[in-house]
Design a protein around this motif. Structure first.
Motif, PDB file in Angstrom:
ATOM      1  N   ALA A  11      -5.464  11.467  54.081  1.00  0.00           N
ATOM      2  CA  ALA A  11      -4.782  10.569  55.015  1.00  0.00           C
ATOM      3  C   ALA A  11      -3.510   9.987  54.402  1.00  0.00           C
ATOM      4  CB  ALA A  11      -5.721   9.443  55.439  1.00  0.00           C
ATOM      5  N   LEU A  12      -3.350  10.127  53.085  1.00  0.00           N
ATOM      6  CA  LEU A  12      -2.180   9.571  52.392  1.00  0.00           C
ATOM      7  C   LEU A  12      -1.192  10.657  51.981  1.00  0.00           C
ATOM      8  CD1 LEU A  12      -4.089   7.071  50.057  1.00  0.00           C
ATOM      9  CD2 LEU A  12      -3.217   6.675  52.371  1.00  0.00           C
ATOM     10  N   ALA A  13      -1.391  11.866  52.490  1.00  0.00           N
ATOM     11  CA  ALA A  13      -0.583  13.006  52.051  1.00  0.00           C
ATOM     12  C   ALA A  13       0.906  12.819  52.351  1.00  0.00           C
ATOM     13  CB  ALA A  13      -1.096  14.287  52.702  1.00  0.00           C
ATOM     14  N   GLN A  14       1.249  12.136  53.452  1.00  0.00           N
ATOM     15  CA  GLN A  14       2.652  11.990  53.832  1.00  0.00           C
ATOM     16  C   GLN A  14       3.294  10.718  53.281  1.00  0.00           C
ATOM     17  OE1 GLN A  14       4.038  14.596  55.331  1.00  0.00           O
ATOM     18  NE2 GLN A  14       1.989  15.500  55.190  1.00  0.00           N
ATOM     19  N   ALA A  15       2.531   9.908  52.586  1.00  0.00           N
ATOM     20  CA  ALA A  15       3.063   8.632  52.085  1.00  0.00           C
ATOM     21  C   ALA A  15       3.897   8.849  50.831  1.00  0.00           C
ATOM     22  CB  ALA A  15       1.903   7.685  51.774  1.00  0.00           C
ATOM     23  N   PRO A  16       4.864   7.957  50.568  1.00  0.00           N
ATOM     24  CA  PRO A  16       5.535   7.959  49.258  1.00  0.00           C
ATOM     25  C   PRO A  16       4.519   7.509  48.192  1.00  0.00           C
ATOM     26  CG  PRO A  16       6.730   6.637  50.882  1.00  0.00           C
ATOM     27  CD  PRO A  16       5.392   6.913  51.455  1.00  0.00           C
ATOM     28  N   TRP A  17       4.620   8.116  47.007  1.00  0.00           N
ATOM     29  CA  TRP A  17       3.646   7.830  45.950  1.00  0.00           C
ATOM     30  C   TRP A  17       4.310   7.153  44.768  1.00  0.00           C
ATOM     31  CZ3 TRP A  17      -1.659   8.666  45.216  1.00  0.00           C
ATOM     32  CH2 TRP A  17      -2.319   9.140  46.364  1.00  0.00           C
ATOM     33  N   LEU A  18       3.529   6.252  44.140  1.00  0.00           N
ATOM     34  CA  LEU A  18       3.944   5.557  42.928  1.00  0.00           C
ATOM     35  C   LEU A  18       2.954   5.945  41.837  1.00  0.00           C
ATOM     36  CD1 LEU A  18       4.736   3.829  45.532  1.00  0.00           C
ATOM     37  CD2 LEU A  18       4.854   1.873  43.987  1.00  0.00           C
ATOM     38  N   ARG A  31       7.923   8.782  44.349  1.00  0.00           N
ATOM     39  CA  ARG A  31       9.188   8.047  44.476  1.00  0.00           C
ATOM     40  C   ARG A  31       9.399   7.057  43.333  1.00  0.00           C
ATOM     41  NH1 ARG A  31      10.578   8.119  49.979  1.00  0.00           N
ATOM     42  NH2 ARG A  31       9.815  10.076  50.876  1.00  0.00           N
ATOM     43  N   VAL A  32       8.316   6.625  42.678  1.00  0.00           N
ATOM     44  CA  VAL A  32       8.416   5.638  41.595  1.00  0.00           C
ATOM     45  C   VAL A  32       7.527   6.097  40.453  1.00  0.00           C
ATOM     46  CG1 VAL A  32       7.980   3.252  40.885  1.00  0.00           C
ATOM     47  CG2 VAL A  32       8.861   3.721  43.186  1.00  0.00           C
ATOM     48  N   ARG A  33       8.030   5.993  39.232  1.00  0.00           N
ATOM     49  CA  ARG A  33       7.224   6.274  38.038  1.00  0.00           C
ATOM     50  C   ARG A  33       7.301   5.075  37.100  1.00  0.00           C
ATOM     51  NH1 ARG A  33       9.514  11.511  38.859  1.00  0.00           N
ATOM     52  NH2 ARG A  33       7.918  13.130  39.103  1.00  0.00           N
ATOM     53  N   SER A  34       6.173   4.526  36.773  1.00  0.00           N
ATOM     54  CA  SER A  34       6.095   3.430  35.798  1.00  0.00           C
ATOM     55  C   SER A  34       4.684   3.407  35.229  1.00  0.00           C
ATOM     56  CB  SER A  34       6.407   2.085  36.451  1.00  0.00           C
ATOM     57  OG  SER A  34       6.129   1.019  35.538  1.00  0.00           O
ATOM     58  N   SER A  35       4.567   3.288  33.927  1.00  0.00           N
ATOM     59  CA  SER A  35       3.245   3.215  33.301  1.00  0.00           C
ATOM     60  C   SER A  35       2.706   1.794  33.265  1.00  0.00           C
ATOM     61  CB  SER A  35       3.300   3.817  31.890  1.00  0.00           C
ATOM     62  OG  SER A  35       3.573   5.207  31.972  1.00  0.00           O
ATOM     63  N   ASP A  36       3.438   0.856  33.852  1.00  0.00           N
ATOM     64  CA  ASP A  36       2.975  -0.524  33.980  1.00  0.00           C
ATOM     65  C   ASP A  36       2.331  -0.668  35.361  1.00  0.00           C
ATOM     66  OD1 ASP A  36       2.663  -3.269  34.350  1.00  0.00           O
ATOM     67  OD2 ASP A  36       4.483  -3.758  33.229  1.00  0.00           O
ATOM     68  N   PHE A  37       0.989  -0.776  35.395  1.00  0.00           N
ATOM     69  CA  PHE A  37       0.305  -0.836  36.678  1.00  0.00           C
ATOM     70  C   PHE A  37       0.608  -2.126  37.439  1.00  0.00           C
ATOM     71  CE2 PHE A  37      -2.154   2.522  34.656  1.00  0.00           C
ATOM     72  CZ  PHE A  37      -2.328   3.408  35.717  1.00  0.00           C
ATOM     73  N   ALA A  38       1.012  -3.169  36.736  1.00  0.00           N
ATOM     74  CA  ALA A  38       1.432  -4.383  37.435  1.00  0.00           C
ATOM     75  C   ALA A  38       2.682  -4.106  38.258  1.00  0.00           C
ATOM     76  CB  ALA A  38       1.685  -5.512  36.436  1.00  0.00           C
ATOM     77  N   VAL A  39       3.596  -3.293  37.729  1.00  0.00           N
ATOM     78  CA  VAL A  39       4.798  -2.903  38.472  1.00  0.00           C
ATOM     79  C   VAL A  39       4.406  -2.073  39.692  1.00  0.00           C
ATOM     80  CG1 VAL A  39       6.893  -1.508  38.372  1.00  0.00           C
ATOM     81  CG2 VAL A  39       6.320  -3.009  36.464  1.00  0.00           C
ATOM     82  N   GLY A  59       5.106   2.296  48.837  1.00  0.00           N
ATOM     83  CA  GLY A  59       4.272   3.488  48.941  1.00  0.00           C
ATOM     84  C   GLY A  59       2.836   3.179  48.569  1.00  0.00           C
ATOM     85  N   VAL A  60       2.124   4.207  48.088  1.00  0.00           N
ATOM     86  CA  VAL A  60       0.715   4.074  47.731  1.00  0.00           C
ATOM     87  C   VAL A  60       0.529   4.514  46.282  1.00  0.00           C
ATOM     88  CG1 VAL A  60      -0.006   4.504  50.107  1.00  0.00           C
ATOM     89  CG2 VAL A  60       0.095   6.408  48.492  1.00  0.00           C
ATOM     90  N   ALA A  61      -0.607   4.146  45.715  1.00  0.00           N
ATOM     91  CA  ALA A  61      -0.884   4.499  44.321  1.00  0.00           C
ATOM     92  C   ALA A  61      -2.377   4.744  44.143  1.00  0.00           C
ATOM     93  CB  ALA A  61      -0.415   3.387  43.384  1.00  0.00           C
ATOM     94  N   LEU A  62      -2.706   5.455  43.087  1.00  0.00           N
ATOM     95  CA  LEU A  62      -4.075   5.567  42.600  1.00  0.00           C
ATOM     96  C   LEU A  62      -4.119   4.909  41.240  1.00  0.00           C
ATOM     97  CD1 LEU A  62      -5.357   9.229  43.283  1.00  0.00           C
ATOM     98  CD2 LEU A  62      -5.915   7.138  44.527  1.00  0.00           C
ATOM     99  N   ALA A  63      -5.157   4.119  40.991  1.00  0.00           N
ATOM    100  CA  ALA A  63      -5.259   3.423  39.713  1.00  0.00           C
ATOM    101  C   ALA A  63      -6.716   3.170  39.379  1.00  0.00           C
ATOM    102  CB  ALA A  63      -4.507   2.093  39.753  1.00  0.00           C
ATOM    103  N   PRO A  64      -7.085   3.289  38.099  1.00  0.00           N
ATOM    104  CA  PRO A  64      -8.424   2.836  37.690  1.00  0.00           C
ATOM    105  C   PRO A  64      -8.564   1.340  37.968  1.00  0.00           C
ATOM    106  CG  PRO A  64      -7.366   4.140  35.958  1.00  0.00           C
ATOM    107  CD  PRO A  64      -6.311   3.840  36.972  1.00  0.00           C
ATOM    108  N   ARG A  65      -9.764   0.916  38.329  1.00  0.00           N
ATOM    109  CA  ARG A  65      -9.976  -0.480  38.705  1.00  0.00           C
ATOM    110  C   ARG A  65      -9.537  -1.434  37.609  1.00  0.00           C
ATOM    111  NH1 ARG A  65      -9.349  -4.585  39.781  1.00  0.00           N
ATOM    112  NH2 ARG A  65     -10.485  -6.122  41.013  1.00  0.00           N
ATOM    113  N   LEU A  66      -9.818  -1.121  36.351  1.00  0.00           N
ATOM    114  CA  LEU A  66      -9.458  -2.021  35.261  1.00  0.00           C
ATOM    115  C   LEU A  66      -7.947  -2.162  35.100  1.00  0.00           C
ATOM    116  CD1 LEU A  66     -11.867  -1.331  32.241  1.00  0.00           C
ATOM    117  CD2 LEU A  66     -11.966  -3.169  33.928  1.00  0.00           C
ATOM    118  N   ALA A  67      -7.192  -1.164  35.578  1.00  0.00           N
ATOM    119  CA  ALA A  67      -5.746  -1.199  35.380  1.00  0.00           C
ATOM    120  C   ALA A  67      -5.049  -2.092  36.391  1.00  0.00           C
ATOM    121  CB  ALA A  67      -5.177   0.220  35.469  1.00  0.00           C
TER     122      ALA A  67
END
Length: 311
Positions: A199-206, A232-240, A250-258
């Motif tokens: 369902a998120l295939a067309q979304a911009p990804w971070l 569209r965005v690359r950052s290794s800071d999950f707060a960003v 856009g949307v993101a995938l992240a481990p819960r702890l991050a």
């Protein structure tokens, strides 16, 4: 008879790759290392290294001895641990390499436990903490630059551990879809309801940077859902990443702890095809019984259990 000191030198050569690097790690001169390797060859009765261009590489006999050296050095480390325990567990400094989100979420509880117990605990454990990505942390462990590595491996991207090490699982950390609240509403998702990634295939990804395992996890997870993410965005800071998701980037995938605990404007949704990462502590074979490392692992297990129990 083989000398364990020379086996240690050969082991360092195998780890560091050159005589100069092995000498630096052992606080010896390069000629001293070469001399000890020559003596080891006489003891073994076979060449243990051979020239390969301008460098040395292990022979078959050298590789065999390195494999045995890992066992011998592990047994010696275990013996040292037992002696320390017998002497009553004197204060030890433990060098720890840990990835960022575990440093942020688990280690504050470790430090608080040490502070609350005051001198009784602090006499037994002193930490030297360095934040490193899991691959770099395991490399530091292999090179004996750290004593404990706290790393993770994803279900879609298992972690390889170096030879001569032992690992113990701390906890499971689920991967979540991070969605802006109104985006989740448009998808008909209730708070915390699982989302089908397609369902998120067309979304911009971070996403994090391409040199991280999390980036590769996202590529594999999206690929299994049938699409390539439009990043569209690359950052290794999950707060960003979380703040930009909340802003509508856009949307993101992240481990819960991050994901920061105070993240506002976003919702976390598990995946209908779950992905998680297992968090491990890794130490060199034979050292987990050291009282200081055992204490650290105990405090990390407690912190992980408390965090897993928090809604």
């Amino acid at each position: 008879m083989l000398d364990v000191r020379r086996l240690r030198i050969l082991h360092h050569l195998a780890i560091h790759g050159t005589v100069a690097a092995a000498a630096e790690a052992l606080h010896l001169t390069a000629p001293a290392v070469s001399q000890q390797l020559a003596v080891l060859e006489r003891e073994a009765g076979l060449p243990v290294v051979e020239k390969h261009g301008r460098t040395l590489r292990l022979t078959t006999a050298g590789e065999l001895l390195v494999a045995h050296a890992e066992v011998v050095l592990g047994d010696l480390a275990a013996a040292e641990s037992d002696l320390v325990a017998l002497r009553g567990g004197r204060r030890g400094q433990v060098r720890v390499a840990v990835f960022a989100s575990a440093a942020r979420t688990l280690f504050p509880a470790v430090y608080r436990a040490l502070a609350e117990e005051d001198d009784a605990w602090s006499r037994r454990l002193a930490l030297q903490l360095t934040v490193l990505e899991p691959g770099d942390a395991l490399q530091a462990l292999h090179k004996r630059e750290t004593d404990v590595a706290v790393v993770h491996g994803y279900t879609v991207l298992p972690r390889d551990f170096p030879s001569g090490s032992e690992q113990e699982a701390l906890m499971e950390d689920p991967v979540m879809a991070v969605l802006r609240l109104d985006h989740a509403d448009r998808l008909g998702l209730a708070p915390g309801e699982p989302v089908d990634l397609s369902a998120l295939a067309q979304a911009p990804w971070l996403t994090p940077a391409p040199d991280t395992s999390c980036y590769e996890m996202i590529q594999r997870t999206c690929g299994a859902a049938g699409f390539v993410p439009d990043i569209r965005v690359r950052s290794s800071d999950f707060a960003v990443l979380t703040a930009l998701v909340a802003a509508g980037a856009g949307v993101a995938l992240a481990p819960r702890l991050a994901v920061p605990d105070d993240a506002a404007g976003v919702g976390l949704h598990p995946l209908t095809r779950p992905v998680s990462r297992t968090i491990f502590t890794v130490s060199r074979s034979g050292t987990a019984g050291r009282p200081d490392i055992h204490l650290l692992n105990s405090l990390l297990k407690r912190a992980a259990a408390d965090h897993s129990a928090t809604p």
